[in-house]
Scaffold this motif. Structure first.
Motif, short mmCIF file in Angstrom:
data_model
loop_
_atom_site.label_atom_id
_atom_site.label_comp_id
_atom_site.label_asym_id
_atom_site.label_seq_id
_atom_site.Cartn_x
_atom_site.Cartn_y
_atom_site.Cartn_z
N GLU A 714 0.84 -1.20 0.00
CA GLU A 714 0.00 0.00 0.00
C GLU A 714 0.88 1.25 0.00
OE1 GLU A 714 -3.29 -0.02 2.82
OE2 GLU A 714 -2.87 -2.13 3.22
N GLY A 715 0.55 2.18 -0.89
CA GLY A 715 1.30 3.41 -0.96
C GLY A 715 0.85 4.42 0.09
N ARG A 716 1.81 5.15 0.61
CA ARG A 716 1.52 6.20 1.60
C ARG A 716 2.34 7.44 1.25
NH1 ARG A 716 -2.03 3.12 2.77
NH2 ARG A 716 -2.45 2.14 4.80
N THR A 717 1.83 8.58 1.65
CA THR A 717 2.62 9.81 1.50
C THR A 717 3.72 9.82 2.55
OG1 THR A 717 1.27 11.07 3.05
CG2 THR A 717 0.54 11.03 0.72
N SER A 718 4.68 10.70 2.38
CA SER A 718 5.76 10.81 3.36
C SER A 718 5.22 11.17 4.73
CB SER A 718 6.79 11.85 2.91
OG SER A 718 7.42 11.46 1.72
N GLU A 719 4.21 12.02 4.77
CA GLU A 719 3.61 12.39 6.04
C GLU A 719 2.96 11.19 6.70
OE1 GLU A 719 0.28 15.51 7.85
OE2 GLU A 719 0.79 15.55 5.72
N MET A 721 3.71 8.10 6.27
CA MET A 721 4.73 7.13 6.66
C MET A 721 5.37 7.47 8.00
SD MET A 721 5.11 4.64 4.38
CE MET A 721 6.79 4.06 4.52
N ARG A 722 5.13 8.64 8.52
CA ARG A 722 5.68 9.06 9.81
C ARG A 722 4.63 9.05 10.91
NH1 ARG A 722 8.33 12.48 5.96
NH2 ARG A 722 10.59 12.07 5.94
N GLN A 723 3.52 8.32 10.65
CA GLN A 723 2.44 8.24 11.63
C GLN A 723 2.18 6.78 11.98
OE1 GLN A 723 -0.88 10.25 9.84
NE2 GLN A 723 0.18 12.23 9.76
N GLN A 724 2.16 6.49 13.25
CA GLN A 724 1.96 5.11 13.68
C GLN A 724 0.64 4.54 13.18
OE1 GLN A 724 2.88 4.28 17.82
NE2 GLN A 724 1.28 2.72 17.95
N ALA A 725 -0.37 5.35 13.08
CA ALA A 725 -1.69 4.87 12.66
C ALA A 725 -1.68 4.31 11.25
CB ALA A 725 -2.70 6.01 12.77
N PHE A 727 0.31 2.11 10.10
CA PHE A 727 0.90 0.78 10.06
C PHE A 727 0.04 -0.21 10.86
CE2 PHE A 727 4.14 3.96 9.38
CZ PHE A 727 4.78 3.48 8.24
N ALA A 728 -1.09 -0.54 10.27
CA ALA A 728 -2.04 -1.44 10.91
C ALA A 728 -1.42 -2.82 11.12
CB ALA A 728 -3.30 -1.57 10.05
N GLY A 729 -1.64 -3.39 12.30
CA GLY A 729 -1.18 -4.74 12.60
C GLY A 729 0.27 -4.81 13.06
N TRP A 730 0.96 -3.68 13.19
CA TRP A 730 2.37 -3.70 13.58
C TRP A 730 2.50 -3.66 15.10
CZ3 TRP A 730 6.49 -1.12 10.09
CH2 TRP A 730 6.26 -1.48 8.74
N ASN A 731 3.54 -4.27 15.61
CA ASN A 731 3.79 -4.34 17.04
C ASN A 731 4.73 -3.20 17.44
OD1 ASN A 731 4.52 -4.91 19.66
ND2 ASN A 731 5.11 -7.03 19.28
N PHE A 732 4.15 -2.16 18.01
CA PHE A 732 4.95 -1.02 18.49
C PHE A 732 5.27 -1.14 19.98
CE2 PHE A 732 3.50 0.68 14.49
CZ PHE A 732 4.57 1.45 14.06
N GLU A 733 4.96 -2.29 20.56
CA GLU A 733 5.27 -2.50 21.97
C GLU A 733 6.67 -3.11 22.15
OE1 GLU A 733 2.25 -4.78 23.80
OE2 GLU A 733 0.68 -3.25 23.54
#
Length: 758
Positions: A714-719, A721-725, A727-733
């Protein structure tokens, strides 16, 4: 019928074939004995010799030659044989049936003037037709033989799966395929009695191999040397084809000539071993001629061996000093480039004639106990030959401090001790620790030897103890598996070492730290330049099925023609928490910023590379399904990213050029420039062989890449790409961290603080 050119002096014009030797094959009594191991049948006459093949029950018995025997067909009662004297019986079983499976002791006697004119379409011509797995022949001399046949032709035996020791032959041998001075075809199609993967490549014991030839020689003319009359394929001075067997402490002299696949010692060398051997004969072929082995698809191992005879081929670039093409594994092998005339020799080093007579050239050979050398006067000779010279002997205690155990490892405190390890193969299973930083800037790179090879891998532990090895230089342009460690075995561990300012060059399978890893590489770091034809990796070339790489970093320039990777060229094992930095270039081939080919698992790793190649991926060039020794395996890349650049490619992608495996939770923020066909994350994404490919929860920066389309992801803008939201399903813990609105996600093991910025 084989061309009559070069047949023996005993064939004259229209000579009449004389009657069969009196009593052969019928009712002959031996000179004594019962045929049991402690009371062998005694053979004193030609009739008794030939009678062995008359009865299948005799093929499992023991025999002792007590006289020399002359089989000259011009003698009264002599004959020209139409096949093997001791031949397999119809319907034989290789395992237990009517092949020779007993023991024949030549007792240092000679059988001379054996003359065979077999069918050019027949199989297994020689004194013996087929020696089975339990068969043994020793201490026999064959003089002035003249053997002509079709397939699998040798003076002693057409096909050997048993053990041959201290046998020697002179004469002329001709045939169509798999023709050797002593043996036509040696070894089974598997690499040992336990199956094709045991012992796979590692050097076996003599009793674990099907097809052992030890301390034997051939001074023969094999095939035809005349370029206008070349006949036969896969011809060797000693053996036509070695397929899973062990050729140990043997030599060949004379001449070998044929159409294709002609070698001074062996015509075709596949899945077997050559150890402590040499060939000093004239070799010529229409194509594929080698000083030691001639086949263009050699896949065996060659150790402590050399070639020193003239080699030529009708086809351009079809002659080699040791072999004309791929040799699976070599170690401490050489060819005389002056007498040989070849500019390349796959898997070996070129030497001058003077160097080939110098003791220091053959460091490491003394541990095998097979060689003598008259220093400055002659090439090395095998000890059993009785030649002039002193034994080649290596340092019995090359490491001064320590016992080489886990509790008391050898301490390496000087460059000389480190360099000695490459030659000290009996110590490859010991423990070592580096106690100081090592500077190799003043060392001649030509004396540096990779530590370990496939046949004798490094299976010990090398602990760098967080020390540096600086200015490591290794130039082996004709060799495979080139690196500080040539091959790390399944039990081997290399850890906590930093290699700086390295320069490494090899043919293929080249890396600064290692050529092949089947063990563990932990917390290591490499910097420098590495190059080769193909399969080139910044740290290592191949991480094999059992290989593990954890917490490692590669930084520098990686260059090859094909299969080039920033950290590793091919991964079939496990890599975690590692990264690659610098530049990767495949000249006309394929490259990946972190890995070229992945059929294993790569996790929690990243790359910041500039990648160039016809086919290129910012992180990986190809991830997919492979059929390995352990079965079918599907490559997986998870929790990884790349932030470099991909440029000057025909087909490329920001993260993965072609995927038929599994990729989860990865992203690309790579620039993609000057690419004809490209994808933001993936250029190609297709399932293969009923295995469902998957790219899940993966993203790319459409602004940085300049690409709005991709085969997956999935393509994202640079902005975004700098937001945790995003990256669905990713483990940020426990896996990922992000400096919200400032930076892309980073892996937590990097220890990034948000105030560090980009």
């Amino acid at each position: 019928m084989i061309d009559s050119y070069a047949t023996s002096k005993w064939f004259v014009g229209t000579m009449t074939i004389l009657s069969v030797l009196a009593g052969v094959c019928a009712g002959v009594e031996f000179a004594g004995g019962t045929g049991e191991p402690n009371d062998p049948y005694q053979i004193a006459t030609a009739e008794q010799l030939c009678s062995i093949g008359s009865d299948a029950n005799l093929l499992g018995k023991h025999f002792l030659l007590i006289n020399d025997i002359d089989l000259d067909p011009n003698l009264s009662g002599g004959k020209v044989f139409d096949g093997a004297l001791i031949a397999p019986h119809p319907g034989y079983s290789i395992e237990e049936g009517a092949v020779f499976r007993g023991a024949f002791d030549g007792n240092d006697h000679t059988i001379c003037n054996l003359t065979i004119e077999a069918s050019s379409t027949g199989y297994r011509a020689g004194l013996f037709g087929f020696i089975g797995r339990t068969g043994r022949v020793k201490a026999l001399r064959l003089g002035s033989v003249d053997v002509q046949g079709g397939y699998r032709v040798g003076a002693l035996v057409g096909e050997n799966w048993g053990t041959i020791t201290e046998c020697h032959v002179t004469g002329v041998i001709q045939g169509r395929e798999y023709v050797g001075g002593l043996v036509g075809y040696n070894g089974s199609l598997r690499t040992g009695r336990e199956g094709p993967d045991i012992p796979r490549y590692e050097l076996p014991s003599l009793d674990s191999v099907d097809g052992v030839i030890y301390a034997c020689s051939a001074d023969v003319e094999v095939g035809l040397m005349s370029p206008s009359r070349l006949q036969g394929c896969h011809l060797g001075g000693l053996v036509g084809r070695n397929s899973g067997g062990l050729i140990y402490a043997c030599r060949a002299t004379g001449s070998v000539g044929g159409q294709q696949g002609v070698g001074g010692l062996i015509g075709t060398h596949s899945y077997g071993w050559i150890r402590s051997c040499y060939a000093r004969n004239r070799v010529h072929a229409g194509q594929y001629a080698g000083g030691l082995t001639g086949d263009y698809n050699s896949t065996g191992s060659i150790l402590f061996s050399y070639a020193a005879g003239p080699v030529s081929a009708g086809e351009e670039d079809s002659a080699g000093g040791i072999s004309v093409s791929y040799v699976n594994s070599t170690y401490l092998c050489y060819w005389d480039a002056q007498t040989n005339g070849c500019v390349s020799g796959q898997g070996a080093e070129a030497k001058t004639t003077e160097q080939m007579m110098m003791r220091e050239t053959f460091r490491g050979w003394g541990y095998d106990g097979q060689w003598v050398l008259e220093d400055g006067q002659d090439y090395p000779r095998l000890a059993w030959e009785g030649s002039a010279g002193e034994p080649l002997v290596d340092d019995p205690d090359p490491f001064e401090v320590g016992e080489g155990t886990e509790d008391d490892p050898y301490r390496i405190a000087a460059s000389e001790q480190f360099l000695a390890l490459g030659y000290s193969w009996p110590w490859f299973d010991r423990h070592f620790v580096l106690t100081v930083d090592i500077d190799l800037s003043g060392v001649d790179p030509n004396i540096v030897v990779p530590i370990g090879t496939l046949a004798i891998p490094f299976s010990g532990v090398f602990d760098g103890d967080d020390h540096e090895i600086r200015s490591f230089r290794l130039f082996r342009p004709h060799e495979y598996r080139v690196g500080m460690f040539g091959c790390i075995g399944a039990e081997g561990v290399v850890k906590s070492v930093t290699v700086l300012a390295a320069q490494v060059q090899g043919l293929t399978t080249v890396g600064i730290l290692a050529g092949v890893n089947n063990g563990a590489i932990l917390t290591c770091h490499t910097e420098g330049c590495v190059s080769g034809e193909g399969s080139v990796g910044g740290m290592l070339a191949t991480n094999d099925v059992n290989g593990t790489v954890v917490s490692c970093t590669s930084n520098g320039e990686v260059v090859g023609n094909w299969s080039v990777g920033g950290l590793v060229s091919g991964n079939y094992g496990f890599i975690n928490a590692s990264c690659s930095l610098g530049a990767v270039t495949a000249i006309g081939g394929a490259a990946g910023g972190f890995v070229h080919t992945n059929v294993g698992v790569v996790s929690s790793s990243w790359s910041s590379r500039t990648v160039r190649g016809s086919y290129a991926g910012g992180f990986a060039e190809w991830n997919g399904v492979g059929v390995l020794r352990s079965g079918t395996q599907i490559g997986e890349i998870r929790d990884c990213y790349c932030i470099g650049a991909v440029e000057e490619a025909q087909r490329a992608a920001g993260f993965i050029r072609s995927n038929s495996g599994i990729i989860r939770r990865c992203y690309s923020a790579s620039q993609v420039r000057s690419v004809k066909e490209a994808g933001g994350f993936a250029a190609s994404h297709k399932s293969r062989d009923s295995y469902e490919s998957l790219i899940e929860d993966c993203y790319w920066d459409i602004e940085t890449s300049g690409l709005a389309t991709s085969a997956a992801g999935e393509g994202r803008t640079s902005e975004q790409m700098r937001q945790q939201a995003s990256f669905a399903g990713w483990n940020f813990e426990s896996t990922w961290t992000i400096c919200e609105g400032v930076d892309y996600p980073r892996l937590q093991w990097k220890g990034v603080e948000c105030d560090d910025g980009f």
